[in-house]
Scaffold this motif. Structure first.
Motif, PDB file in Angstrom:
ATOM      1  N   ARG A 108       0.822  -1.212   0.000  1.00 51.80           N
ATOM      2  CA  ARG A 108       0.000   0.000   0.000  1.00 51.80           C
ATOM      3  C   ARG A 108       0.860   1.268   0.000  1.00 51.80           C
ATOM      4  O   ARG A 108       0.455   2.305  -0.504  1.00 51.80           O
ATOM      5  CB  ARG A 108      -0.946  -0.007   1.190  1.00 51.80           C
ATOM      6  CG  ARG A 108      -2.040  -1.025   1.026  1.00 51.80           C
ATOM      7  CD  ARG A 108      -3.127  -0.889   2.070  1.00 51.80           C
ATOM      8  NE  ARG A 108      -4.141  -1.894   1.821  1.00 51.80           N
ATOM      9  CZ  ARG A 108      -3.955  -3.192   2.006  1.00 51.80           C
ATOM     10  NH1 ARG A 108      -2.783  -3.635   2.466  1.00 51.80           N
ATOM     11  NH2 ARG A 108      -4.910  -4.035   1.733  1.00 51.80           N
ATOM     12  N   ARG A 109       2.040   1.142   0.568  1.00 56.06           N
ATOM     13  CA  ARG A 109       2.975   2.271   0.582  1.00 56.06           C
ATOM     14  C   ARG A 109       3.264   2.722  -0.863  1.00 56.06           C
ATOM     15  O   ARG A 109       3.278   3.922  -1.162  1.00 56.06           O
ATOM     16  CB  ARG A 109       4.259   1.774   1.265  1.00 56.06           C
ATOM     17  CG  ARG A 109       5.435   2.679   1.231  1.00 56.06           C
ATOM     18  CD  ARG A 109       6.591   2.069   2.020  1.00 56.06           C
ATOM     19  NE  ARG A 109       7.192   0.880   1.403  1.00 56.06           N
ATOM     20  CZ  ARG A 109       8.045   0.909   0.398  1.00 56.06           C
ATOM     21  NH1 ARG A 109       8.394   2.053  -0.140  1.00 56.06           N
ATOM     22  NH2 ARG A 109       8.554  -0.208  -0.093  1.00 56.06           N
ATOM     23  N   VAL A 110       3.433   1.744  -1.767  1.00 57.42           N
ATOM     24  CA  VAL A 110       3.707   2.059  -3.170  1.00 57.42           C
ATOM     25  C   VAL A 110       2.453   2.644  -3.829  1.00 57.42           C
ATOM     26  O   VAL A 110       2.524   3.618  -4.589  1.00 57.42           O
ATOM     27  CB  VAL A 110       4.192   0.772  -3.904  1.00 57.42           C
ATOM     28  CG1 VAL A 110       4.292   1.012  -5.394  1.00 57.42           C
ATOM     29  CG2 VAL A 110       5.516   0.295  -3.321  1.00 57.42           C
ATOM     30  N   LEU A 111       1.322   2.083  -3.491  1.00 56.41           N
ATOM     31  CA  LEU A 111       0.069   2.591  -4.083  1.00 56.41           C
ATOM     32  C   LEU A 111      -0.203   4.038  -3.668  1.00 56.41           C
ATOM     33  O   LEU A 111      -0.704   4.837  -4.449  1.00 56.41           O
ATOM     34  CB  LEU A 111      -1.104   1.698  -3.666  1.00 56.41           C
ATOM     35  CG  LEU A 111      -1.108   0.314  -4.314  1.00 56.41           C
ATOM     36  CD1 LEU A 111      -2.223  -0.538  -3.723  1.00 56.41           C
ATOM     37  CD2 LEU A 111      -1.279   0.414  -5.833  1.00 56.41           C
ATOM     38  N   ARG A 112       0.138   4.368  -2.435  1.00 52.94           N
ATOM     39  CA  ARG A 112      -0.039   5.739  -1.960  1.00 52.94           C
ATOM     40  C   ARG A 112       0.771   6.702  -2.840  1.00 52.94           C
ATOM     41  O   ARG A 112       0.308   7.775  -3.198  1.00 52.94           O
ATOM     42  CB  ARG A 112       0.432   5.834  -0.505  1.00 52.94           C
ATOM     43  CG  ARG A 112      -0.604   6.432   0.409  1.00 52.94           C
ATOM     44  CD  ARG A 112      -0.215   6.301   1.855  1.00 52.94           C
ATOM     45  NE  ARG A 112      -0.633   5.011   2.367  1.00 52.94           N
ATOM     46  CZ  ARG A 112       0.055   4.248   3.207  1.00 52.94           C
ATOM     47  NH1 ARG A 112       1.208   4.627   3.666  1.00 52.94           N
ATOM     48  NH2 ARG A 112      -0.403   3.095   3.602  1.00 52.94           N
ATOM     49  N   LYS A 113       1.994   6.262  -3.187  1.00 51.51           N
ATOM     50  CA  LYS A 113       2.854   7.110  -4.034  1.00 51.51           C
ATOM     51  C   LYS A 113       2.277   7.209  -5.442  1.00 51.51           C
ATOM     52  O   LYS A 113       2.317   8.271  -6.064  1.00 51.51           O
ATOM     53  CB  LYS A 113       4.265   6.499  -4.114  1.00 51.51           C
ATOM     54  CG  LYS A 113       4.959   6.431  -2.761  1.00 51.51           C
ATOM     55  CD  LYS A 113       5.954   7.533  -2.633  1.00 51.51           C
ATOM     56  CE  LYS A 113       6.570   7.511  -1.266  1.00 51.51           C
ATOM     57  NZ  LYS A 113       7.813   8.212  -1.168  1.00 51.51           N
ATOM     58  N   ILE A 114       1.751   6.118  -5.951  1.00 51.95           N
ATOM     59  CA  ILE A 114       1.176   6.151  -7.301  1.00 51.95           C
ATOM     60  C   ILE A 114      -0.010   7.121  -7.321  1.00 51.95           C
ATOM     61  O   ILE A 114      -0.123   7.954  -8.215  1.00 51.95           O
ATOM     62  CB  ILE A 114       0.742   4.732  -7.747  1.00 51.95           C
ATOM     63  CG1 ILE A 114       1.995   3.857  -7.903  1.00 51.95           C
ATOM     64  CG2 ILE A 114      -0.054   4.792  -9.054  1.00 51.95           C
ATOM     65  CD1 ILE A 114       1.730   2.395  -8.135  1.00 51.95           C
ATOM     66  N   ALA A 115      -0.856   7.039  -6.311  1.00 53.26           N
ATOM     67  CA  ALA A 115      -2.014   7.932  -6.249  1.00 53.26           C
ATOM     68  C   ALA A 115      -1.564   9.394  -6.275  1.00 53.26           C
ATOM     69  O   ALA A 115      -2.212  10.246  -6.867  1.00 53.26           O
ATOM     70  CB  ALA A 115      -2.829   7.642  -4.995  1.00 53.26           C
ATOM     71  N   ARG A 116      -0.440   9.671  -5.648  1.00 50.84           N
ATOM     72  CA  ARG A 116       0.063  11.059  -5.585  1.00 50.84           C
ATOM     73  C   ARG A 116       0.981  11.407  -6.751  1.00 50.84           C
ATOM     74  O   ARG A 116       1.578  12.481  -6.766  1.00 50.84           O
ATOM     75  CB  ARG A 116       0.864  11.257  -4.295  1.00 50.84           C
ATOM     76  CG  ARG A 116      -0.022  11.376  -3.096  1.00 50.84           C
ATOM     77  CD  ARG A 116       0.742  11.253  -1.818  1.00 50.84           C
ATOM     78  NE  ARG A 116      -0.165  10.658  -0.836  1.00 50.84           N
ATOM     79  CZ  ARG A 116      -0.114  10.843   0.454  1.00 50.84           C
ATOM     80  NH1 ARG A 116       0.835  11.597   0.957  1.00 50.84           N
ATOM     81  NH2 ARG A 116      -0.985  10.279   1.255  1.00 50.84           N
ATOM     82  N   ASN A 117       1.181  10.477  -7.663  1.00 53.78           N
ATOM     83  CA  ASN A 117       2.101  10.650  -8.791  1.00 53.78           C
ATOM     84  C   ASN A 117       3.517  10.951  -8.319  1.00 53.78           C
ATOM     85  O   ASN A 117       4.231  11.753  -8.921  1.00 53.78           O
ATOM     86  CB  ASN A 117       1.585  11.752  -9.727  1.00 53.78           C
ATOM     87  CG  ASN A 117       2.117  11.556 -11.133  1.00 53.78           C
ATOM     88  OD1 ASN A 117       2.647  10.476 -11.454  1.00 53.78           O
ATOM     89  ND2 ASN A 117       2.009  12.581 -11.961  1.00 53.78           N
ATOM     90  N   ASP A 118       3.892  10.337  -7.236  1.00 55.30           N
ATOM     91  CA  ASP A 118       5.228  10.552  -6.676  1.00 55.30           C
ATOM     92  C   ASP A 118       6.099   9.354  -7.084  1.00 55.30           C
ATOM     93  O   ASP A 118       5.863   8.227  -6.659  1.00 55.30           O
ATOM     94  CB  ASP A 118       5.075  10.649  -5.141  1.00 55.30           C
ATOM     95  CG  ASP A 118       6.408  10.804  -4.446  1.00 55.30           C
ATOM     96  OD1 ASP A 118       7.461  10.746  -5.116  1.00 55.30           O
ATOM     97  OD2 ASP A 118       6.397  10.979  -3.209  1.00 55.30           O
TER      98      ASP A 118
END
Ligand code: WTA
Length: 700
Positions: free
Chosen positions: A665-675
């Motif tokens: 989920r840590r990676v998904l959080r970054k994807i959602a933020r385009n980070d």
């Protein structure tokens, strides 16, 4: 732990004027009281307990506990053996001993401007006694659990206090929850009785509450846990009953009520607004009319004397496994703690008109609309409506109308109103305001400053109160006349509360530091167990760091010793001040027939604080369409409620997982933020999904 010298520079002080009458007039005084509260809790809380009525004294230690799982079962007991009744203390004591019978307890302001009523302490007591008799006549006994699913009306307070009077345990379910959520809560707490209303308006929107309640009862029946009786108050269809609130007492103040055919002024001409009535299906085997029952009920009702450690209520809060936890609070400690926090944090004075905008369906409403204010004999505004209805000046109009002195709201409401600028605020004078408060989530300094400068005109200190359903009352908060404020900091602990910041290995960090916020010892208002699942209580709050209560929030301490809550560090998110677990939303999504897998993360939102960003993997052969996406949103609303509606849903043919199959989920959080700065992704099983997900992000 509390600093000796206070910071210079960017801090805000209350006016000297406020300090003159305040219960805690200086930081020095706060420190003295704080030290007493932690060094000698028995004396500190014992003094507060003296203000209340106890039928018999406690035995043993005032506060007895084990906070360390390695030493055995976790327990917290406050004044065990003492007998009392919280309803007696908040009503009878005010009417009979303190002669506050004619004082207004609630100034009720309905959703529609002009829809209003008042109720005194004496009248409230009378209503509560009658309804307590109704409950008894329906076979409700001490220790039984009663579900309450009602709008923000005085009868909600009546219902909860009537339960407390007879020693029954109330379980209030926020009236914005879905039928599924209501059923889950009714069955978990084994309630045989439900109290609800025909319906209510939220702004322009009619909520058919009875219809939703019926759907929930049907689901309970399917699970073989039938609710035997459902008491229904006619709130919108009140003209159907020959009942009048003002006939309840000879002392009744004038009651003015306009129903849902409201005159609206529009372009100089009168336009009649007709609002539809709710649908109220009636099942004579189960449904009972509140008004009919009340007509026949006696006005005399002896309170049930309860042990200080008897259960008072259950209130469900999200759990990281997805299944909500029934947080259980007990009578004595909760009374002392809500009474004391209300008195000190809002610096309660007898002529105050206090207003907390929260819903009673959440802990803020339990502690700071019902129990805390009533324990102090306060006059409160009880508001059914919305800050934006009929327009964005509504809150300030009400502040002027009732001359509100203490005002308590959520950062999300402040951020929402901030968007409309200062003009809607400045249409009203707000001269009565003395103290402002916030609760529910971290407040960003920009919103804090707007609240301080525009709403409070630099005159009113802001109490940024950090606490949880589990803590019963405020645990980290400024005291308005004593604590120099820093925008965005919940500052220092309340009396009796001993915070610490731990690192990942469980070591206490000193000085400037950031880590897990924990508490080292109990205070009277802390929860006692998870209803029906003590093991879950121990695992959730005490297992990670033995010897400490773990809040689940991150926190930092600055060089001046101020605490700053940084937000949840577990799988929870805070949408408009409401906690949700990602697991809860994921399980609602995967129940949809087209969905194979779902992962939900939080995403920043400028009004709600956080919002839901969902990734869904469809089953083979399913196509991702707009209609499907709408169906998924509907699914979540129906399973949980409108507060959980996803803001973003992304079609994710694959999800980033570790080799052991855990979703990252840590990676998904970054994807959602385009980070793109993903950190260490060496455990990722299939790195190609990452690029795919970045390319198909939702347009934000
Ligand atoms: C968050 C609401 C920062 C926090 C009373 C906590 C806050 C959760 C604040 C509890 C605040 C509440 N500053 N964060 N002043 N107040 N929170 O159980 O994450 O609905 O753990 O209780 O809200 O939410 P709950």
């Amino acid at each position: 732990m509390i600093p000796n010298c206070l910071p210079q520079g960017e801090v805000y002080h209350a006016s000297e004027e406020l300090g003159k009458e305040a219960h805690v007039p200086s930081f020095q005084k706060y420190k003295e009281l704080y030290l007493k509260s932690v060094d000698n809790p028995e004396e500190f809380w014992g003094d507060i307990a003296k203000e209340f009525y106890w039928k018999s004294k406690h035995r043993g230690q005032f506060l007895d506990y084990n906070f360390d799982v390695t030493k055995g079962k976790i327990y917290i007991k406050c004044m065990e053996g003492a007998t009392t009744n919280i309803c007696y203390n908040v009503l009878d004591r005010n009417v009979k001993e303190r002669k506050h019978g004619d004082k207004i307890a609630f100034l009720w302001e309905g959703n529609e401007p002009g829809d209003e009523m008042k109720i005194t302490y004496r009248e409230l007591l009378l209503q509560v006694c009658k309804f307590a008799n109704v409950l008894r006549s329906q076979g409700v006994k001490k220790g039984d659990c009663v579900s309450i699913y009602m709008p923000m009306i005085v009868e909600l307070v009546v219902a909860m206090l009537a339960c407390a009077r007879i020693g029954a345990v109330h379980s209030i379910v926020f009236a914005g929850f879905s039928a599924e959520s209501l059923c889950e809560r009714i069955t978990d707490s084994n309630c045989a009785l439900l109290i609800t209303a025909d319906g209510f308006y939220r702004g322009d929107k009619l909520i058919n509450l009875k219809l939703i309640a019926d759907e929930a009862l049907l689901k309970c029946k399917e699970k073989n846990l039938p609710v035997k009786k459902c008491i229904v108050i006619k709130h919108l269809c009140k003209e159907e009953v020959s009942w009048d609130r003002s006939s309840c007492s000879s002392q009744s103040p004038p009651t003015k009520r306009v129903c849902h055919s409201v005159q609206q002024e529009k372009l100089g001409e009168k336009v009649k607004k007709v609002c539809p009535k709710p649908q109220v299906p009636w099942n004579p085997d189960v449904d009972l009319c509140w008004h009919k029952l009340m007509q026949d009920a006696s006005e005399e009702c002896d309170p049930e004397w309860c042990d200080s450690e008897d259960p008072l209520f259950v209130l469900y809060t999200s759990g990281s496994t997805g299944k909500p936890k029934g947080v259980l609070h007990t009578v004595g400690g909760y009374l002392l703690y809500t009474a004391a926090t209300f008195k000190y944090v809002f610096d309660y004075q007898p002529d105050d008109v206090y207003w907390c905008t929260a819903d009673i369906g959440w802990i803020t409403g339990h502690s700071y609309i019902t129990y805390g204010p009533l324990a102090n004999g306060a006059t409160s505004v009880l508001f059914e409506g919305l800050p934006t209805y009929p327009d964005v000046s509504r809150l300030w109009e009400i502040v002027d109308k009732y001359k509100v002195t203490k005002f308590y709201t959520a950062p999300t409401a402040i951020r929402l109103l901030m968007k409309f600028g200062s003009e809607p605020v400045q249409k009203y004078r707000r001269k009565s305001l003395k103290i402002l408060g916030t609760v529910g989530e971290p407040i960003n300094p920009e919103a804090w400053l707007w609240y301080y400068n525009i709403v409070g005109e630099k005159r009113c200190p802001i109490v940024d109160t950090f606490w949880q359903t589990e803590t019963g009352g405020h645990v980290m908060t400024p005291l308005p006349a004593a604590t120099p404020m820093k925008p965005g900091s919940a500052t220092f602990p309340f009396f009796g509360v001993v915070p610490a910041i731990l690192n990942e290995s469980g070591e206490e960090l000193e000085g400037e530091a950031e880590g897990y916020l924990v508490f080292k010892q109990p205070w009277p208002g802390v929860m006692r167990t998870v209803y029906g699942n003590h093991q879950r209580f121990e695992t959730t709050y005490f297992k990670k760091f033995p010897g400490y209560y773990v809040t689940g929030d991150g926190c930092k301490r600055d060089k001046d010793g101020y605490y700053w809550i940084t937000g949840r560090i577990d799988d929870m998110l805070n949408v408009s001040g409401h906690l949700l677990s990602t697991a809860e939303v994921e399980s609602a999504l995967v129940e949809h027939s087209a969905v194979a897998e779902a992962a939900v993360v939080s995403h920043p939102h400028d009004v709600k604080g956080e919002c839901l960003y969902c990734f869904v993997t469809l089953k083979d052969g399913q196509e991702y369409t707009e209609a499907l996406e709408a169906g998924l949103r509907k699914q979540v609303r129906e399973k949980i409620g409108p507060i959980a509606t996803p803001d973003y849903i992304q079609n994710a043919p694959g999800l980033p997982k570790t080799r052991s199959g855990k979703i990252m989920r840590r990676v998904l959080r970054k994807i959602a933020r385009n980070d793109k700065d993903l950190g260490d992704i060496s455990t990722l099983a299939d790195p190609t999904v990452i690029e795919q997900l970045f390319n198909s992000r939702c347009v934000l």
